[in-house]
Design an enzyme around this catalytic site. Sequence first.
Site, mmCIF file in Angstrom:
data_model
loop_
_atom_site.group_PDB
_atom_site.id
_atom_site.type_symbol
_atom_site.label_atom_id
_atom_site.label_comp_id
_atom_site.label_asym_id
_atom_site.label_seq_id
_atom_site.Cartn_x
_atom_site.Cartn_y
_atom_site.Cartn_z
ATOM 1 N N GLY A 17 40.897 31.768 26.157
ATOM 2 C CA GLY A 17 41.916 31.248 27.059
ATOM 3 C C GLY A 17 41.929 29.747 27.174
ATOM 4 O O GLY A 17 41.797 29.196 28.270
ATOM 5 N N TYR A 171 42.844 42.940 41.768
ATOM 6 C CA TYR A 171 42.424 41.689 41.125
ATOM 7 C C TYR A 171 40.957 41.421 41.387
ATOM 8 O O TYR A 171 40.199 41.056 40.478
ATOM 9 C CB TYR A 171 43.282 40.531 41.641
ATOM 10 C CG TYR A 171 42.831 39.175 41.148
ATOM 11 C CD1 TYR A 171 42.898 38.847 39.798
ATOM 12 C CD2 TYR A 171 42.337 38.213 42.038
ATOM 13 C CE1 TYR A 171 42.483 37.596 39.340
ATOM 14 C CE2 TYR A 171 41.929 36.971 41.593
ATOM 15 C CZ TYR A 171 41.995 36.664 40.242
ATOM 16 O OH TYR A 171 41.574 35.436 39.799
#
Length: 287
Positions: A17, A171
Amino acid sequence: MTRSRPDLSGQTAFITGTTRGIGKSIALALAEQGCNIVSTGKTSENDADFADNDLEGSIEQTAREAEAHGVDALPIKLDVRDEAAVEAAAERAIDEFGTVNIVINNASAIQLATVEDLPPKRFDLLTDVNVRGTYLTSRAFADHLREVDDAWLLTNAPPVGIDRSPGSGPYAWSKLGMTFITLSLASELGGDDVGCNAFWPVTAIDTRATRYFGMGTEDDWRTPDIVSDTVLEILSRDPAEFTGNSVYDEELLQEAGVDDFSEYNLTEGDPAPTSARLFDPDYRRSD
């Protein structure tokens, strides 16, 4: 206070990422210290629709900016959910550089929603990118890191200190899973002196995600530099000794002698610890 920074000359870091935000900041901070960079992510300039993409950054752009610091960089398009792709990326990185000393699990999906409101496909995305991606990447490099001197496996994820997170349970589950995998590896790889640690910002960080999801304003955010400085502080230590830790950026940097965080703030004032409180509602800064 000016802190000493580790000399990473000749080392190589594989970071997931890196197209923008925290991942890119980490990649460039390590490159500035002499570390070769394997820049991975899903946005590539070779994509057929890249010219029409409104997202800033690419794995190639990060690689070029790393190379501007005088190191070598290798961009690899990667979906961390794909087992074969992760294994191939690890093999390519090792073939290219011979040794990968540092593996950093940074790629992450985010959506703050209740259990009821989050669609199942989004739950799967959170779980697959965050937990599965960390598992696959760590697994792909585990045997290699066992044979490397001064090896590190780091993950951008929070301390595990809660058993619920109303309003953002899915999450939270996925991010805490990243930490759980990493700290478990600290024991599994401990006999081989691989430093496995998780790091997490106390405040929200100015990234595309925080802006897209409306997570406060610039008064509430810090720059990604505070996270990359935290990673550098970890890498300045002995991986045989500093392992199995889950640290907050402020706390680790304070331990290193930093007492003024204003350089990281986007505006005047001190942002509240909103990122820490996502997972620990009672979090308070130490006096």
